[in-house]
Scaffold this motif. Structure first.
Motif, PDB file in Angstrom:
ATOM      1  N   LEU A   1       0.826  -1.208   0.000  1.00  0.00           N
ATOM      2  CA  LEU A   1       0.000   0.000   0.000  1.00  0.00           C
ATOM      3  C   LEU A   1       0.861   1.259   0.000  1.00  0.00           C
ATOM      4  O   LEU A   1       0.558   2.232  -0.711  1.00  0.00           O
ATOM      5  CB  LEU A   1      -0.927  -0.001   1.215  1.00  0.00           C
ATOM      6  N   ALA A   2       1.940   1.259   0.791  1.00  0.00           N
ATOM      7  CA  ALA A   2       2.816   2.426   0.848  1.00  0.00           C
ATOM      8  C   ALA A   2       3.462   2.693  -0.511  1.00  0.00           C
ATOM      9  O   ALA A   2       3.535   3.846  -0.960  1.00  0.00           O
ATOM     10  CB  ALA A   2       3.889   2.218   1.911  1.00  0.00           C
ATOM     11  N   LEU A   3       3.917   1.640  -1.185  1.00  0.00           N
ATOM     12  CA  LEU A   3       4.523   1.814  -2.502  1.00  0.00           C
ATOM     13  C   LEU A   3       3.499   2.313  -3.518  1.00  0.00           C
ATOM     14  O   LEU A   3       3.799   3.196  -4.332  1.00  0.00           O
ATOM     15  CB  LEU A   3       5.122   0.486  -2.974  1.00  0.00           C
ATOM     16  N   ALA A   4       2.305   1.738  -3.482  1.00  0.00           N
ATOM     17  CA  ALA A   4       1.261   2.154  -4.423  1.00  0.00           C
ATOM     18  C   ALA A   4       0.901   3.621  -4.215  1.00  0.00           C
ATOM     19  O   ALA A   4       0.767   4.390  -5.179  1.00  0.00           O
ATOM     20  CB  ALA A   4       0.028   1.265  -4.256  1.00  0.00           C
ATOM     21  N   ILE A   5       0.756   4.020  -2.949  1.00  0.00           N
ATOM     22  CA  ILE A   5       0.409   5.410  -2.651  1.00  0.00           C
ATOM     23  C   ILE A   5       1.536   6.349  -3.073  1.00  0.00           C
ATOM     24  O   ILE A   5       1.302   7.425  -3.641  1.00  0.00           O
ATOM     25  CB  ILE A   5       0.102   5.576  -1.150  1.00  0.00           C
ATOM     26  N   SER A   6       2.787   5.940  -2.836  1.00  0.00           N
ATOM     27  CA  SER A   6       3.929   6.772  -3.213  1.00  0.00           C
ATOM     28  C   SER A   6       3.983   7.001  -4.716  1.00  0.00           C
ATOM     29  O   SER A   6       4.113   8.132  -5.180  1.00  0.00           O
ATOM     30  CB  SER A   6       5.234   6.124  -2.734  1.00  0.00           C
ATOM     31  N   VAL A   7       3.903   5.930  -5.495  1.00  0.00           N
ATOM     32  CA  VAL A   7       3.967   6.055  -6.953  1.00  0.00           C
ATOM     33  C   VAL A   7       2.776   6.848  -7.476  1.00  0.00           C
ATOM     34  O   VAL A   7       2.908   7.712  -8.347  1.00  0.00           O
ATOM     35  CB  VAL A   7       4.038   4.667  -7.617  1.00  0.00           C
ATOM     36  N   LEU A   8       1.594   6.580  -6.917  1.00  0.00           N
ATOM     37  CA  LEU A   8       0.395   7.285  -7.356  1.00  0.00           C
ATOM     38  C   LEU A   8       0.483   8.770  -7.037  1.00  0.00           C
ATOM     39  O   LEU A   8       0.172   9.622  -7.894  1.00  0.00           O
ATOM     40  CB  LEU A   8      -0.839   6.671  -6.692  1.00  0.00           C
ATOM     41  N   MET A   9       0.902   9.100  -5.815  1.00  0.00           N
ATOM     42  CA  MET A   9       1.009  10.503  -5.420  1.00  0.00           C
ATOM     43  C   MET A   9       2.001  11.248  -6.307  1.00  0.00           C
ATOM     44  O   MET A   9       1.729  12.355  -6.801  1.00  0.00           O
ATOM     45  CB  MET A   9       1.443  10.611  -3.960  1.00  0.00           C
ATOM     46  N   ARG A  10       3.164  10.658  -6.536  1.00  0.00           N
ATOM     47  CA  ARG A  10       4.169  11.322  -7.356  1.00  0.00           C
ATOM     48  C   ARG A  10       3.700  11.488  -8.795  1.00  0.00           C
ATOM     49  O   ARG A  10       3.960  12.522  -9.433  1.00  0.00           O
ATOM     50  CB  ARG A  10       5.488  10.547  -7.293  1.00  0.00           C
TER      51      ARG A  10
ATOM     52  N   CYS B   1      10.251  13.292   1.335  1.00  0.00           N
ATOM     53  CA  CYS B   1      10.698  14.634   0.966  1.00  0.00           C
ATOM     54  C   CYS B   1      10.351  14.955  -0.484  1.00  0.00           C
ATOM     55  O   CYS B   1       9.981  16.095  -0.806  1.00  0.00           O
ATOM     56  CB  CYS B   1      12.207  14.768   1.182  1.00  0.00           C
ATOM     57  N   GLU B   2      10.478  13.970  -1.349  1.00  0.00           N
ATOM     58  CA  GLU B   2      10.113  14.198  -2.749  1.00  0.00           C
ATOM     59  C   GLU B   2       8.631  14.559  -2.869  1.00  0.00           C
ATOM     60  O   GLU B   2       8.260  15.528  -3.546  1.00  0.00           O
ATOM     61  CB  GLU B   2      10.427  12.950  -3.581  1.00  0.00           C
ATOM     62  N   ILE B   3       7.776  13.800  -2.190  1.00  0.00           N
ATOM     63  CA  ILE B   3       6.335  14.061  -2.247  1.00  0.00           C
ATOM     64  C   ILE B   3       5.991  15.404  -1.610  1.00  0.00           C
ATOM     65  O   ILE B   3       5.204  16.194  -2.166  1.00  0.00           O
ATOM     66  CB  ILE B   3       5.569  12.922  -1.551  1.00  0.00           C
ATOM     67  N   VAL B   4       6.590  15.695  -0.456  1.00  0.00           N
ATOM     68  CA  VAL B   4       6.310  16.954   0.242  1.00  0.00           C
ATOM     69  C   VAL B   4       6.727  18.152  -0.613  1.00  0.00           C
ATOM     70  O   VAL B   4       6.035  19.180  -0.651  1.00  0.00           O
ATOM     71  CB  VAL B   4       7.018  16.975   1.610  1.00  0.00           C
ATOM     72  N   THR B   5       7.847  18.042  -1.318  1.00  0.00           N
ATOM     73  CA  THR B   5       8.306  19.135  -2.179  1.00  0.00           C
ATOM     74  C   THR B   5       7.308  19.420  -3.292  1.00  0.00           C
ATOM     75  O   THR B   5       6.966  20.574  -3.559  1.00  0.00           O
ATOM     76  CB  THR B   5       9.681  18.801  -2.777  1.00  0.00           C
ATOM     77  N   TYR B   6       6.807  18.375  -3.954  1.00  0.00           N
ATOM     78  CA  TYR B   6       5.799  18.575  -4.994  1.00  0.00           C
ATOM     79  C   TYR B   6       4.532  19.201  -4.421  1.00  0.00           C
ATOM     80  O   TYR B   6       3.973  20.134  -5.009  1.00  0.00           O
ATOM     81  CB  TYR B   6       5.443  17.225  -5.652  1.00  0.00           C
TER      82      TYR B   6
END
Length: 286
Positions: free
Chosen positions: A136-145, A273-278
């Motif tokens: 779930l964490a990986l899916a959310i990360s890729v989806l969010m980015r 950090c990548e997600i927060v920056t976007y």
């Protein structure tokens, strides 16, 4: 009396050699780019380690960001769908890094969510299998980015008809944002290594050792320099504040969960950090 010869040229050469060795050490560890491991003057592997090379972490972020941002822009000019461009950029960054940070995020999600006991959490994080929390964490990360990058690209697509200069300006800004997002997490990670205790005496983080303050703060100064080079001052302030708050929260959380940091926690920091920056810059620009 005759003047004593100075060794300044020799000292500068040694310093440059150490810098070059540090960058190669970090590149060999953080990427899948084939680089020969640095050797000393006698042909043996250098005695310098990852902790001493921590100051150069943000430079690797710039390299990874540049490669995948180039894929992003090429996809845009090939008129591919925006979210396909974003996903291709993310896939390219995963290929360059060997999914190093994604693996850390998945392990932390499984460990923190899989038990109430700190020792058991560490055992779960060490397990190579990925559980439901990790997936779930990986899916959310890729989806969010993907969604956030696609939204940033839409700003260039919405440029006035025929205004090529305007579109180029937006694309250059997105290029800079993307590189900054990859750089800042890697630039702040050494601070966590310096200021948090190790959660266990084995593993990647323990092998890397703890960097000295001059190395971790050198990484921070290098990150600040490039942030001000890539982004306007107000954007730098927004990015810096939002990411420092995120790092502080992750540090607090990892102390509560496992009593210190591991390599997986550092990988999680890079991802967040990548997600927060976007998120921060998209909310500011839009």
């Amino acid at each position: 009396m005759t003047a004593q010869p100075t060794n300044k040229p020799h000292q500068w050469l040694n310093m440059i050699k150490k810098f070059e060795q540090d960058i190669r050490i970090v590149m060999a560890f953080m990427t899948r780019i084939p680089v020969p491991y640095p050797l000393d003057t006698e042909g043996r592997p250098t005695s310098r380690n990852l902790a001493e090379a921590a100051w150069s972490f943000p430079l690797i972020g710039i390299l990874v960001g540049f490669v995948s941002a180039t894929v992003l822009v090429i996809g845009f000019y090939l008129s591919l769908p925006l979210y396909v461009c974003a996903l291709l950029a993310i896939v390219s960054s995963i290929l360059v890094t060997g999914a190093l940070h994604e693996d850390g995020l998945a392990d932390v999600a499984d460990g923190f969510g899989g038990s109430h006991d700190p020792e058991r959490k560490l055992e779960i994080m060490k397990d190579s299998r990925v559980g439901s929390y990790g997936v779930l964490a990986l899916a959310i990360s890729v989806l969010m980015r993907t969604l956030l990058l696609g939204s940033l690209l839409s700003l260039a697509q919405l440029s006035p008809l025929g205004a090529d200069n305007y579109q180029w300006a937006i694309l250059i800004q997105i290029f800079a944002i993307y590189i900054s997002a990859h750089m800042i997490g890697r630039g702040l990670a050494p601070l966590m290594m310096s200021h948090l205790p190790l959660a266990k005496k084995s593993g990647m983080a323990a092998t890397a050792a703890k960097p000295k303050l001059r190395s971790s703060y050198g990484s921070l100064l290098l990150t600040l320099f490039f942030l001000f080079l890539f982004l306007p001052p107000l954007s730098v302030l927004i990015v810096l504040v939002s990411n420092v708050l995120m790092i502080l929260f992750l540090s607090w959380l990892t102390m509560r969960q496992i009593g210190g940091y591991t390599g997986d926690v550092l990988g999680t920091a890079v991802q967040l950090c990548e997600i927060v920056t976007y998120l921060a810059l998209l909310s500011y620009i839009a």
